[in-house]
Design an enzyme around this catalytic site. Structure first.
Site, short mmCIF file in Angstrom:
data_model
loop_
_atom_site.label_atom_id
_atom_site.label_comp_id
_atom_site.label_asym_id
_atom_site.label_seq_id
_atom_site.Cartn_x
_atom_site.Cartn_y
_atom_site.Cartn_z
N SER A 1 0.63 -3.75 2.69
CA SER A 1 0.45 -2.35 3.01
C SER A 1 0.92 -2.07 4.45
O SER A 1 2.10 -2.21 4.74
CB SER A 1 -1.02 -1.96 2.78
N ASP B 1 -0.03 1.69 -8.25
CA ASP B 1 -0.49 1.86 -6.87
C ASP B 1 -0.70 3.34 -6.56
O ASP B 1 0.25 4.13 -6.60
CB ASP B 1 0.54 1.26 -5.91
N HIS C 1 -3.21 -0.99 -5.89
CA HIS C 1 -2.91 -1.40 -4.51
C HIS C 1 -3.67 -2.68 -4.21
O HIS C 1 -4.70 -2.68 -3.56
CB HIS C 1 -3.31 -0.27 -3.55
#
Length: 227
Positions: free
Chosen positions: A121, A175, A206
């Site tokens: 991320s 996600d 995610h």
């Protein structure tokens, strides 16, 4: 080292007593170095080369999208569009922190060519931000569930040293935090700039899944074997 790195704590795990290689693994927004440390035994890595895994804790800063709450973050997120109003100052500041972490591994006897940057991320964004601009070649860039930050500056700021560095980009098809299309656009931009990008998707949100962990282990095995 700069003032941020001297205050930056890290978790370190070594697969042997005399590491010759290193992975600097950067966590996502609101997490810390503990987030990915448990993945090391799951990788099932061979005894050679011996690897030092470094999981740094990002600085604690106020994050706009979370009502200004203080949390660990590599840079501020100003709104849900993520890339529309980027925190360029914060991104560039964290790039210097990561460069200093690489320099610390150099000082401990591990050359840059034996170091991989990895991130999830926000950590993925910082892996690309730093790795593409670094003046010495890395062993690889592992980019999970993230995107290319400051995309408009990459072409002019990138350094030739990492033009051929292998890049593994992976993303979940479900996600809801970072849109799959945003990640794919980052991958396409890198490929158009001539980078060697391996792109994978997984049926996950995610997060990380077992199939992805197996692919990460294979990426390490392939590219550390060449250094």
């Amino acid at each position: 080292m700069n003032e941020f790195t001297t205050q930056l704590d890290s978790i370190e795990l070594e697969t042997g007593k005399s590491p010759t290689h290193a992975v600097i693994w950067l966590h996502g927004l609101g997490a810390d170095g503990n987030d990915f440390a448990p993945i090391v035994p799951e990788l099932g890595l061979a005894p050679s080369p011996q690897i030092r895994f470094v999981f740094p804790h990002a600085p604690v800063i106020p994050v706009t999208i979370n009502q200004g709450m203080q949390m660990r973050a590599w840079y501020d997120i100003k709104d849900s569009s993520i890339g529309r109003r980027e925190d360029e100052t914060g991104i560039r500041q964290s790039e210097q922190i990561i460069r200093a972490l690489i320099a610390r591994e150099n000082a401990r006897g591990i050359p840059t060519r034996n170091i991989m940057l990895a991130g999830f991320s926000q950590g993925c964004a910082m892996t690309l931000q730093t790795g593409l601009r670094l003046e010495e070649q890395l062993a690889g860039l592992l980019c999970l569930s993230g995107y290319l930050p400051l995309a408009e500056t990459v072409e002019t700021e990138r350094h030739q040293a990492n033009q051929t560095t292998p890049i593994f980009m992976a993303h979940g098809t479900q996600d809801a935090v970072i849109d799959l299309e945003r990640a794919k656009a980052s991958c396409t931009q890198l490929q158009q700039l001539g980078y060697n990008v391996e792109w994978k998707t997984y049926g996950m949100p995610h997060s990380v899944c077992l199939e992805e962990i197996r692919d990460i282990a294979q990426f390490f095995a392939r590219h550390f074997a060449q250094t």
